[in-house]
Design an enzyme around this catalytic site. Structure first.
Site, PDB file in Angstrom:
ATOM      1  N   HIS A 173       0.908  -1.137   0.040  1.00 36.13           N
ATOM      2  CA  HIS A 173       0.050  -0.038  -0.027  1.00 36.13           C
ATOM      3  C   HIS A 173       0.869   1.394  -0.088  1.00 36.13           C
ATOM      4  O   HIS A 173       1.556   1.534   1.057  1.00 36.13           O
ATOM      5  CB  HIS A 173      -0.842  -0.160   1.403  1.00 36.13           C
ATOM      6  CG  HIS A 173      -1.657  -1.359   1.283  1.00 36.13           C
ATOM      7  ND1 HIS A 173      -1.485  -2.325   1.695  1.00 36.13           N
ATOM      8  CD2 HIS A 173      -3.074  -1.303   0.957  1.00 36.13           C
ATOM      9  CE1 HIS A 173      -2.187  -3.301   1.684  1.00 36.13           C
ATOM     10  NE2 HIS A 173      -3.282  -2.893   1.454  1.00 36.13           N
ATOM     11  N   HIS A 186      -4.831   3.869  -3.226  1.00 33.76           N
ATOM     12  CA  HIS A 186      -4.778   3.083  -1.978  1.00 33.76           C
ATOM     13  C   HIS A 186      -3.651   2.069  -1.935  1.00 33.76           C
ATOM     14  O   HIS A 186      -2.929   1.625  -0.729  1.00 33.76           O
ATOM     15  CB  HIS A 186      -5.969   2.614  -1.390  1.00 33.76           C
ATOM     16  CG  HIS A 186      -6.211   1.548  -0.407  1.00 33.76           C
ATOM     17  ND1 HIS A 186      -6.383   1.989   0.903  1.00 33.76           N
ATOM     18  CD2 HIS A 186      -5.897   0.225  -0.581  1.00 33.76           C
ATOM     19  CE1 HIS A 186      -6.241   0.682   1.628  1.00 33.76           C
ATOM     20  NE2 HIS A 186      -6.092  -0.412   0.773  1.00 33.76           N
ATOM     21  N   GLU A 202     -16.886  -5.806  24.815  1.00 37.78           N
ATOM     22  CA  GLU A 202     -15.698  -6.814  24.777  1.00 37.78           C
ATOM     23  C   GLU A 202     -14.760  -6.673  23.983  1.00 37.78           C
ATOM     24  O   GLU A 202     -13.687  -7.158  24.318  1.00 37.78           O
ATOM     25  CB  GLU A 202     -16.857  -8.352  24.495  1.00 37.78           C
ATOM     26  CG  GLU A 202     -17.872  -8.558  25.323  1.00 37.78           C
ATOM     27  CD  GLU A 202     -19.190  -7.719  25.097  1.00 37.78           C
ATOM     28  OE1 GLU A 202     -19.061  -7.032  24.120  1.00 37.78           O
ATOM     29  OE2 GLU A 202     -20.121  -7.820  25.861  1.00 37.78           O
ATOM     30  N   HIS A 224     -27.073 -17.355  24.981  1.00 40.69           N
ATOM     31  CA  HIS A 224     -25.839 -17.358  26.073  1.00 40.69           C
ATOM     32  C   HIS A 224     -25.192 -18.630  26.072  1.00 40.69           C
ATOM     33  O   HIS A 224     -24.149 -18.606  27.056  1.00 40.69           O
ATOM     34  CB  HIS A 224     -26.516 -16.912  27.326  1.00 40.69           C
ATOM     35  CG  HIS A 224     -26.705 -15.205  27.147  1.00 40.69           C
ATOM     36  ND1 HIS A 224     -27.625 -14.740  26.174  1.00 40.69           N
ATOM     37  CD2 HIS A 224     -26.364 -14.234  28.064  1.00 40.69           C
ATOM     38  CE1 HIS A 224     -27.686 -13.568  26.449  1.00 40.69           C
ATOM     39  NE2 HIS A 224     -27.237 -13.195  27.364  1.00 40.69           N
TER      40      HIS A 224
HETATM   41  C1  LIG Z   1     -10.775  -5.554   9.658  1.00 39.67           C
HETATM   42  C2  LIG Z   1     -10.284  -5.127   8.297  1.00 39.67           C
HETATM   43  N1  LIG Z   1     -11.221  -5.315   7.315  1.00 39.67           N
HETATM   44  C3  LIG Z   1     -10.662  -5.131   6.232  1.00 39.67           C
HETATM   45  C4  LIG Z   1      -9.524  -4.808   5.702  1.00 39.67           C
HETATM   46  C5  LIG Z   1      -9.169  -4.647   4.528  1.00 39.67           C
HETATM   47  N2  LIG Z   1      -8.470  -3.260   4.318  1.00 39.67           N
HETATM   48  C6  LIG Z   1      -7.584  -3.039   4.279  1.00 39.67           C
HETATM   49  S1  LIG Z   1      -7.188  -1.247   3.905  1.00 39.67           S
HETATM   50  C7  LIG Z   1      -8.595  -1.014   3.724  1.00 39.67           C
HETATM   51  C8  LIG Z   1      -9.410   0.347   3.493  1.00 39.67           C
HETATM   52  C9  LIG Z   1      -8.912   1.240   4.724  1.00 39.67           C
HETATM   53  O1  LIG Z   1      -9.546   2.504   4.289  1.00 39.67           O
HETATM   54  P1  LIG Z   1      -8.669   3.413   4.827  1.00 39.67           P
HETATM   55  O2  LIG Z   1      -8.351   3.324   6.188  1.00 39.67           O
HETATM   56  O3  LIG Z   1      -9.153   5.105   4.489  1.00 39.67           O
HETATM   57  O4  LIG Z   1      -7.162   3.711   4.319  1.00 39.67           O
HETATM   58  P2  LIG Z   1      -6.391   4.321   3.072  1.00 39.67           P
HETATM   59  O5  LIG Z   1      -7.266   4.393   1.838  1.00 39.67           O
HETATM   60  O6  LIG Z   1      -6.502   5.971   3.453  1.00 39.67           O
HETATM   61  O7  LIG Z   1      -5.274   3.963   2.871  1.00 39.67           O
HETATM   62  C10 LIG Z   1      -9.375  -2.133   3.691  1.00 39.67           C
HETATM   63  C11 LIG Z   1     -11.030  -2.265   3.711  1.00 39.67           C
HETATM   64  C12 LIG Z   1      -8.668  -4.782   6.885  1.00 39.67           C
HETATM   65  N3  LIG Z   1      -7.311  -4.604   6.696  1.00 39.67           N
HETATM   66  N4  LIG Z   1      -9.139  -5.067   8.249  1.00 39.67           N
END
Ligand SMILES: Cc1ncc(C[n+]2csc(CCOP(=O)(O)OP(=O)(O)O)c2C)c(N)n1
Length: 671
Positions: free
Chosen positions: A35, A265, A414, A476
């Site tokens: 990224h 991204h 939790e 539960h």
């Molecule tokens: C719990 C979780 N769900 C999905 C992902 C896959 N994922 C990685 S980055 C991203 C998008 C994040 O967007 P943002 O925080 O705005 O990052 P940016 O595009 O600015 O780098 C996703 C969905 C992940 N890493 N963790």
């Protein structure tokens, strides 16, 4: 975005921030994955933070009083790796950066705790880092109250993206931090309005500043590319009594053709576009080449904290030897010395008085004697204190006016609790445990998994562990949660059968250094089964012979927790019929699996019929029923094969056939 203006207005800053951007572009291109956009967008914020504010010494990455920097947006790992390399962390060599995401490198796809120094926590699952950060900040407060400002006085900084803030766990973390006025927690929001699918507004239109303010935070909104604004915002944030969110308006993939788009991204690998971006930055060196003056400037930043660090070491050395020993021990995560003796005395008393009690109550009794000995323990519950039996009298309650309190009312959070406990454990100096109902391991699971992955000894106290909870019904009543917990590598799942095994489980949990523990405890009362005092911790072997066959051994009953006494009853019935029967109590499958073959064979020899007994699904049991010299035509299981029901516990055990009579019938059918 006018890159020229940024460059000409702050040339020194610009070259340092550009080094991050260029290394990120090169490393992601070399790996052909990763990224690029997030590090390129947040390079300015990170540069100002490290240069002007972050208290750290690259030559002493474990200095206990360093500020903590947490990259919650873990996909932007190259931001962290660039910073660690540039500031001169010894292990983060240029080779490592060049090997980003490759086998054996410490530069994993997402930052992994324990791989490289300077990685404070494993991030990548969005939202975890910001929730960890709350635990780090709480740990700092608790330890500052305990060891005073001379030894403990640092900030926790975190960078969170839109994704972190969209994840539910962030709400738990944010509201908790606001409630506790964690003034030394500062979160940068990378406000670039971009996620993978497109603009954030595709899925979310939350007013984030308002959201944080309503949770009790201070909020500062800035241009995340303007070093003066960034600096001023951090200065202001540091003086706040509340936690601060700095909303940084940024451009993802700044200066690249993909800037401000979701394309920005991910991995930006197009050679021409990379060259164009570098040209726009005024960056003329080749791939992975940082001009020596820029590298030196960064290394000077990495050394800035040396004076503060040696002054701190001087202050530590001035403390009494006892104080130093205590501080060093808890920060190193070394178990307290008197745990073993305390547990032995507790076990002896139980074996003499033979109380009938729920294992959750036994857990409270064990904690009552252990917490005074384990001065670094911090307990809590997600609004089930009276049910989880997690609070003992000596702890005091953590609060704004009682930072030294060792009990946390986590509220109905939790997931946030589990992640913050991880943060406390990672901070060091604290051994956290926290409770909820066993079936809500689901709600805490992402953080439980990361505790296992990170090899930290967080303890999860999960009570109401089966249909034995009765009337609350199937919502539960956990049936699959033992199997799920056991399926997680590097996790000890304890299901103690009585007060003795419960204390033994606590001994293992409180002396663990690299494995989290799940204590699965009953609501209902259970008899004491360990009627003969043994100094040795039998649960540490995972399973052991609790009662052996008096006649020729034809049956082995393997049971856990609340079903062990049923197995003993069944044994009495079988033996009365001349069928020699052994009962194996198996409080921890993982520890049994760790034993050598000779011991396992002694406990589970080939030949006899084997019946597993546990008020939960069979998954995970076949390793002991069919494996380990077992045979499918000589093995069966008494447990659950579906959800429970709402009724008094006694009736449910009858209804689902988890009874001594059924164990006997199944054993006889196989003989
Ligand atoms: C719990 C979780 N769900 C999905 C992902 C896959 N994922 C990685 S980055 C991203 C998008 C994040 O967007 P943002 O925080 O705005 O990052 P940016 O595009 O600015 O780098 C996703 C969905 C992940 N890493 N963790």
């Amino acid at each position: 975005m006018d890159l020229n203006a940024l460059r000409t207005n702050h040339p020194d800053h610009w070259s340092k921030a550009t080094a991050i951007r260029a290394l990120t572009l090169d490393a992601v291109a070399a790996a052909n994955s990763g990224h690029s956009g997030m590090p390129m967008g947040m390079a300015d914020v990170a540069t100002v933070l490290f240069e002007k504010h972050l208290k750290f010494d690259a030559s002493a990455p474990h200095w206990p009083d360093r500020d903590r920097f947490i990259l919650s947006a873990g996909h932007g790992s190259m931001l962290l790796y660039s910073l660690l390399h540039l500031t001169g962390y010894a292990d983060m060599t240029l080779e490592q950066v060049k090997n980003f995401r490759q086998s054996g490198a410490i530069t994993a796809g997402h930052p992994e705790f324990g791989h490289a120094t300077g990685i404070e926590t494993t991030t990548g699952p969005l939202g975890q880092g910001i929730a960890n950060a709350v635990g780090f900040a709480m740990a700092e407060e608790i330890l500052r109250a305990k060891f005073r400002r001379k030894l403990v006085d640092h900030y926790t900084y975190a960078i969170a993206g839109d994704g972190c803030l969209m994840e539910g766990v962030s709400q738990e973390a944010i509201t908790l931090a606001g409630r506790h006025q964690l003034g030394k927690l500062i979160v940068f929001w990378d406000n670039n309005n971009i996620t993978i699918d497109g603009p954030v507004t595709l899925a979310d239109t939350t007013d984030q500043p308002l959201r944080f303010k309503s949770a009790g935070w201070a909020v500062i909104e800035i241009d995340g590319h303007n070093p003066e604004e960034i600096d001023a915002a951090i200065t202001k944030a540091k003086s706040q009594k509340k936690p601060t969110m700095i909303a940084c308006k940024t451009h993802i993939a700044l200066g690249h053709a993909a800037q401000d788009t979701s394309k920005g991204h991910g991995a930006l690998t197009d050679k021409d576009q990379m060259a164009a971006a570098k040209a726009a930055y005024g960056w003329t060196t080749g791939p992975f080449e940082v001009p020596s003056d820029v590298k030196s400037a960064w290394e000077a930043i990495g050394a800035q904290g040396q004076t503060a660090r040696s002054e701190w070491e001087g202050r530590l050395a001035e403390m009494s030897e006892n104080r130093q020993r205590q501080f060093n021990r808890v920060m190193a995560g070394e178990p307290a010395k008197r745990i073993g003796a305390t547990v032995r005395a507790f076990k002896k008393e139980v074996s003499e008085t033979l109380p009938k009690m729920a294992t959750r109550a036994a857990s409270e009794k064990a904690l009552a004697v252990l917490n005074p000995v384990v001065s670094e323990s911090v307990g809590g519950s997600a609004d089930l204190t009276g049910s989880n039996n997690t609070k003992t009298d000596d702890l005091g309650v953590f609060d704004i006016d009682n930072r030294g309190g060792r009990y946390v009312y986590w509220g109905i959070r939790e997931h946030g609790m589990a992640a913050a406990m991880n943060g406390m454990a990672l901070h060091g100096g604290i051994r956290p445990y926290g409770g909820t109902f066993m079936c809500f391991t689901d709600y805490a699971r992402p953080a439980m998994r990361l505790a296992a992955l990170m090899k930290i000894p967080t303890t999860f106290v999960m009570t109401h562990d089966s249909i034995g909870l009765g009337e609350d019904g199937p919502t539960h009543q956990p049936v699959e949660h033992l199997a799920i917990s056991r399926a997680t590598p590097n996790t000890h799942v304890f299901r103690p059968a009585d007060a003795v095994e419960t204390a033994e489980a606590w001994e293992i949990a409180f002396t663990s250094t690299s494995t989290p523990s799940v204590l699965s405890l009953t609501r209902q009362g259970l008899p004491t089964l360990r009627t003969e005092h043994k100094m040795r911790n039998l649960s540490a072997q995972g399973a052991y012979v609790l009662a052996d066959a008096t006649e020729k051994r034809q049956v082995i009953l393997i049971a856990t927790g609340s079903e062990v006494h049923l197995a003993l009853e069944a044994r009495t019935m079988l033996e009365a019929d001349g069928i020699g029967t052994r009962v194996v109590s198996m409080p921890c499958m993982e520890l049994f699996a760790d034993q050598d073959e000779a011991y396992r064979r002694k406990v589970l020899p080939a030949g006899p019929v084997r019946i597993g007994v546990e008020a939960a699904v069979r998954q995970g049991w076949d390793q002991w029923l069919l494996g380990e010299r077992g045979k499918s035509n000589k093995a069966d299981f008494v447990g659950m094969d579906g959800f429970g029901a709402s009724a008094p516990a006694g009736e449910l055990f009858e209804q689902f056939g988890i009874t001594a009579a059924n164990i006997v019938a199944k054993a006889k059918a196989l003989l």
